[in-house]
Design a protein around this motif. Structure first.
Motif, PDB file in Angstrom:
ATOM      1  N   ASP A  29       0.825  -1.208   0.000  1.00  0.00           N
ATOM      2  CA  ASP A  29       0.000   0.000   0.000  1.00  0.00           C
ATOM      3  C   ASP A  29       0.863   1.263   0.000  1.00  0.00           C
ATOM      4  OD1 ASP A  29      -2.265  -1.536  -0.018  1.00  0.00           O
ATOM      5  OD2 ASP A  29      -2.740  -1.245   2.111  1.00  0.00           O
ATOM      6  N   ALA A  30       1.973   1.226   0.737  1.00  0.00           N
ATOM      7  CA  ALA A  30       2.873   2.387   0.767  1.00  0.00           C
ATOM      8  C   ALA A  30       3.425   2.672  -0.624  1.00  0.00           C
ATOM      9  CB  ALA A  30       4.021   2.131   1.752  1.00  0.00           C
ATOM     10  N   LEU A  31       3.806   1.608  -1.343  1.00  0.00           N
ATOM     11  CA  LEU A  31       4.298   1.778  -2.706  1.00  0.00           C
ATOM     12  C   LEU A  31       3.204   2.324  -3.611  1.00  0.00           C
ATOM     13  CD1 LEU A  31       6.317  -1.537  -2.866  1.00  0.00           C
ATOM     14  CD2 LEU A  31       7.315   0.731  -3.154  1.00  0.00           C
ATOM     15  N   ALA A  32       1.991   1.803  -3.452  1.00  0.00           N
ATOM     16  CA  ALA A  32       0.879   2.259  -4.286  1.00  0.00           C
ATOM     17  C   ALA A  32       0.561   3.729  -4.027  1.00  0.00           C
ATOM     18  CB  ALA A  32      -0.348   1.383  -4.033  1.00  0.00           C
ATOM     19  N   GLU A  33       0.574   4.134  -2.750  1.00  0.00           N
ATOM     20  CA  GLU A  33       0.278   5.522  -2.407  1.00  0.00           C
ATOM     21  C   GLU A  33       1.284   6.491  -3.007  1.00  0.00           C
ATOM     22  OE1 GLU A  33      -0.182   6.371   1.722  1.00  0.00           O
ATOM     23  OE2 GLU A  33      -2.195   5.532   1.831  1.00  0.00           O
ATOM     24  N   ARG A  34       2.515   6.030  -3.189  1.00  0.00           N
ATOM     25  CA  ARG A  34       3.569   6.867  -3.761  1.00  0.00           C
ATOM     26  C   ARG A  34       3.532   6.876  -5.284  1.00  0.00           C
ATOM     27  NH1 ARG A  34       7.837   9.548  -0.499  1.00  0.00           N
ATOM     28  NH2 ARG A  34       7.057   9.245   1.603  1.00  0.00           N
ATOM     29  N   GLY A  35       2.546   6.192  -5.837  1.00  0.00           N
ATOM     30  CA  GLY A  35       2.453   6.158  -7.284  1.00  0.00           C
ATOM     31  C   GLY A  35       3.403   5.164  -7.921  1.00  0.00           C
ATOM     32  N   GLY A  36       3.805   4.153  -7.164  1.00  0.00           N
ATOM     33  CA  GLY A  36       4.693   3.131  -7.684  1.00  0.00           C
ATOM     34  C   GLY A  36       6.048   3.179  -7.015  1.00  0.00           C
ATOM     35  N   GLY A  37       6.882   2.214  -7.357  1.00  0.00           N
ATOM     36  CA  GLY A  37       8.207   2.140  -6.756  1.00  0.00           C
ATOM     37  C   GLY A  37       8.785   0.755  -6.952  1.00  0.00           C
ATOM     38  N   ILE A  38       9.765   0.418  -6.131  1.00  0.00           N
ATOM     39  CA  ILE A  38      10.469  -0.859  -6.229  1.00  0.00           C
ATOM     40  C   ILE A  38      10.477  -1.541  -4.866  1.00  0.00           C
ATOM     41  CG2 ILE A  38      12.710  -1.959  -6.670  1.00  0.00           C
ATOM     42  CD1 ILE A  38      13.322   0.320  -8.604  1.00  0.00           C
ATOM     43  N   TRP A  39      10.232  -2.851  -4.870  1.00  0.00           N
ATOM     44  CA  TRP A  39      10.376  -3.655  -3.657  1.00  0.00           C
ATOM     45  C   TRP A  39      11.454  -4.686  -3.940  1.00  0.00           C
ATOM     46  CZ3 TRP A  39       5.620  -5.951  -0.601  1.00  0.00           C
ATOM     47  CH2 TRP A  39       6.071  -6.434   0.631  1.00  0.00           C
ATOM     48  N   PHE A  40      12.540  -4.610  -3.166  1.00  0.00           N
ATOM     49  CA  PHE A  40      13.698  -5.463  -3.374  1.00  0.00           C
ATOM     50  C   PHE A  40      13.861  -6.417  -2.200  1.00  0.00           C
ATOM     51  CE2 PHE A  40      18.086  -6.430  -2.318  1.00  0.00           C
ATOM     52  CZ  PHE A  40      18.598  -6.913  -3.510  1.00  0.00           C
ATOM     53  N   GLY A  41      14.265  -7.662  -2.485  1.00  0.00           N
ATOM     54  CA  GLY A  41      14.537  -8.585  -1.394  1.00  0.00           C
ATOM     55  C   GLY A  41      14.946  -9.958  -1.896  1.00  0.00           C
ATOM     56  N   TRP A  42      15.179 -10.847  -0.963  1.00  0.00           N
ATOM     57  CA  TRP A  42      15.535 -12.231  -1.255  1.00  0.00           C
ATOM     58  C   TRP A  42      14.321 -12.961  -1.803  1.00  0.00           C
ATOM     59  CZ3 TRP A  42      15.588 -16.453   2.992  1.00  0.00           C
ATOM     60  CH2 TRP A  42      15.983 -17.683   2.437  1.00  0.00           C
ATOM     61  N   SER A  43      14.555 -13.763  -2.827  1.00  0.00           N
ATOM     62  CA  SER A  43      13.469 -14.507  -3.463  1.00  0.00           C
ATOM     63  C   SER A  43      12.942 -15.642  -2.596  1.00  0.00           C
ATOM     64  CB  SER A  43      13.972 -15.096  -4.786  1.00  0.00           C
ATOM     65  OG  SER A  43      14.999 -16.065  -4.524  1.00  0.00           O
ATOM     66  N   GLY A  44      13.750 -16.069  -1.614  1.00  0.00           N
ATOM     67  CA  GLY A  44      13.416 -17.267  -0.852  1.00  0.00           C
ATOM     68  C   GLY A  44      14.047 -18.519  -1.436  1.00  0.00           C
ATOM     69  N   GLU A  45      14.721 -18.362  -2.583  1.00  0.00           N
ATOM     70  CA  GLU A  45      15.342 -19.501  -3.245  1.00  0.00           C
ATOM     71  C   GLU A  45      16.840 -19.547  -2.972  1.00  0.00           C
ATOM     72  OE1 GLU A  45      14.397 -19.847  -7.374  1.00  0.00           O
ATOM     73  OE2 GLU A  45      12.294 -19.266  -7.077  1.00  0.00           O
ATOM     74  N   VAL A  46      17.368 -20.764  -2.898  1.00  0.00           N
ATOM     75  CA  VAL A  46      18.800 -20.996  -2.709  1.00  0.00           C
ATOM     76  C   VAL A  46      19.324 -21.675  -3.967  1.00  0.00           C
ATOM     77  CG1 VAL A  46      20.558 -22.138  -1.319  1.00  0.00           C
ATOM     78  CG2 VAL A  46      18.517 -21.184  -0.215  1.00  0.00           C
ATOM     79  N   VAL A  47      20.304 -21.049  -4.607  1.00  0.00           N
ATOM     80  CA  VAL A  47      20.852 -21.567  -5.865  1.00  0.00           C
ATOM     81  C   VAL A  47      22.333 -21.866  -5.690  1.00  0.00           C
ATOM     82  CG1 VAL A  47      19.149 -20.339  -7.255  1.00  0.00           C
ATOM     83  CG2 VAL A  47      21.335 -19.236  -6.736  1.00  0.00           C
ATOM     84  N   GLU A  48      22.854 -22.727  -6.526  1.00  0.00           N
ATOM     85  CA  GLU A  48      24.228 -23.194  -6.351  1.00  0.00           C
ATOM     86  C   GLU A  48      25.271 -22.101  -6.573  1.00  0.00           C
ATOM     87  OE1 GLU A  48      25.449 -26.046  -5.139  1.00  0.00           O
ATOM     88  OE2 GLU A  48      23.346 -26.423  -4.669  1.00  0.00           O
ATOM     89  N   ARG A  49      25.031 -21.205  -7.526  1.00  0.00           N
ATOM     90  CA  ARG A  49      26.017 -20.178  -7.845  1.00  0.00           C
ATOM     91  C   ARG A  49      25.417 -18.794  -7.663  1.00  0.00           C
ATOM     92  NH1 ARG A  49      28.925 -22.417 -13.414  1.00  0.00           N
ATOM     93  NH2 ARG A  49      29.708 -24.386 -12.525  1.00  0.00           N
ATOM     94  N   GLU A  50      26.241 -17.856  -7.223  1.00  0.00           N
ATOM     95  CA  GLU A  50      25.800 -16.478  -7.038  1.00  0.00           C
ATOM     96  C   GLU A  50      25.449 -15.862  -8.385  1.00  0.00           C
ATOM     97  OE1 GLU A  50      28.040 -12.407  -5.930  1.00  0.00           O
ATOM     98  OE2 GLU A  50      28.126 -13.953  -4.368  1.00  0.00           O
ATOM     99  N   THR A  51      24.276 -15.246  -8.444  1.00  0.00           N
ATOM    100  CA  THR A  51      23.846 -14.565  -9.665  1.00  0.00           C
ATOM    101  C   THR A  51      24.148 -13.088  -9.543  1.00  0.00           C
ATOM    102  OG1 THR A  51      21.618 -14.411  -8.732  1.00  0.00           O
ATOM    103  CG2 THR A  51      22.064 -16.235 -10.227  1.00  0.00           C
TER     104      THR A  51
END
Length: 458
Positions: A29-51
């Protein structure tokens, strides 16, 4: 027009997926009120090599940028430093903390990598809001990568007394990292005072005004923003089809006996063994209640790879088994202990059914279960809330029955008092409690924080 908002958190609520709770909805809701934006974070996935990059998704005007962790990062940054060092120390359990230099190196590395990934998306006039103990160094790493815009940080868990925080071998590094943010928000006045005292006593901070310290050659604003819920939405959930169905299912089992309910993640900070012991003490002391009251404890497991959680699970299994063996009868089981999760609608219905809500953590940042229990109650016949004085919510909810969760006898007395409380007193207490829950709800929290952040000078 408000500056574009960028949110960073350890985990992210991806578009299309159900929002796991009120916080995810509030940030969306905070992002929507600002007219959009970016939400960044960990996907929850663990992969063998760093992307090197991130995966991007879009929903309306909001972009979601997610990064994966490698097995080494997951073990060191997440399970290691975040949950074996920071979590126990911040919850006053230094005895359970594991201090490992390699874990801290992984924590630094992930904060640095995430910061460099996020800086690529920032514009000079953006506002960045970083969340929780996993990312305390992210602000400093973003500064090192060239970002000089406005940045805020909110800690969702308690901040301990300086003497406890200093047990962390890296406490100075963490404090300096936190002070790279322009605004640092805490759940309670106690947390805010603890951090201010640490900076004054250990970092030579100078008080500029009631909200601001001068430290590490910067002015840092430090304030309390007690997080809330959407009480109207939760009241609707209690009346929803899912809520009514859950209440009906449990009502058939308990056969309209008085219901005491607790809902917590299975975590040593929640005081679950003490709570079970207190309920057993109620049955010891009040023969007349045997067969007439049931205790339902919902405790979905969490962080099962951490040894302390495995030990807690075994302890709870044994306690519930012993109390039931001592007091159960052919047609009555004193404790229903459910190590699984339920949907928010089902929980809302169970809260409304309950005569007593038992929220007794040994230490908690806020504990929104207390506020959800209040919001779910029927105004004409509300249940009573027994609340730990060490939950952050206790600062806002003095009309609850406040208890010391380490005092088993006092907690048993509080449960009995709540069970026998006259309806007039229950209504009076509930009216005071719900007024606060409504006044400082989740929308108030996010708007208050962002308004203060917008007011800071970089």
């Amino acid at each position: 027009m408000s500056a574009r908002l960028i949110i960073a958190s350890n985990r992210i609520a991806l578009p299309g997926a159900p929002k796991p709770g009120g916080l995810a909805v509030a940030l969306a809701d905070a992002l929507a009120e600002r007219g959009g934006g970016i939400w960044f974070g960990w996907s929850g996935e663990v992969v063998e090599r760093e992307t090197r990059g991130v995966r991007l998704f879009a929903e309306g005007l909001v972009e979601y940028a997610v990064a994966d962790l490698t097995p080494e990062e997951y073990e060191g940054y997440y399970l290691g430093y975040s949950n074996r060092a920071l979590w126990p120390v911040f919850h006053y359990r230094v005895d359970l903390a594991h201090f490992d230099e390699a874990d801290f190196a992984a924590y630094e590395h992930v904060n640095r990598r995430f910061a460099r990934l996020l800086v690529q998306f920032t514009r000079p006039d953006d506002v960045v809001w970083v969340h929780d103990y996993h990312l305390m160094l992210m602000g400093q790493e973003m500064r090192a990568s060239g970002w000089d815009g406005r940045m805020g940080f909110f800690l969702h868990i308690p901040f301990p007394a300086p003497e406890i925080f200093s047990a962390l071998p890296q406490h100075q590094r963490l404090a300096r990292g936190l002070c790279s943010y322009d605004l640092i928000g805490f759940q309670t006045n106690r947390d805010t005072a603890n951090f201010r005292r640490y900076l004054i006593e250990n970092a030579g901070a100078v008080v500029e005004d009631a909200r601001t310290l001068r430290v590490f050659d910067r002015s840092v604003r430090i304030e309390t923003f007690s997080i809330g819920i959407d009480p109207d939405e939760f009241a609707e959930l209690a009346e929803s089809r899912e809520g009514r169905a859950a209440a009906e299912r449990l009502g058939k089992i308990t056969e309209n006996r008085a219901l005491v309910i607790g809902v917590d993640r299975m975590d040593y900070s929640k005081g679950l063994p003490q709570r079970m012991e207190a309920f057993g003490r109620v049955l010891d002391d009040h023969v007349e209640l045997r067969g007439d009251v049931s205790f339902v404890q919902i405790a979905p497991p969490s962080r099962e790879a951490v040894d302390a959680y495995q030990m807690l699970r075994e302890q709870l299994d044994q306690l519930a088994g012993r109390i039931n063996a001592d007091y159960a009868d052919l047609d009555w089981m004193p404790i229903r202990y459910l190590a699984r999760s339920y949907g928010r609608g089902s929980l809302a219905g169970l809260y409304r059914l309950a005569r007593v809500g038992l929220v007794t953590p040994l230490m908690d940042g806020m504990n929104l279960v207390a506020k959800e229990f209040i919001a779910a109650q029927h105004p004409d016949d509300p249940g009573a809330l027994v609340l730990s004085e060490f939950a952050g919510a206790a600062e806002q909810l003095p009309a609850a029955i406040l208890v010391n969760p380490h005092d088993i006898a006092a907690m048993a007395d509080a449960i009995f008092r709540a069970l026998s409380m006259p309806i007039e007193e229950r209504r009076e207490r509930w009216q005071s409690l719900i007024a606060n829950v409504r006044e400082q709800d989740i929308a108030w929290w996010r708007r208050a924080f962002l308004a203060s952040l917008d007011d800071t000078q970089t």
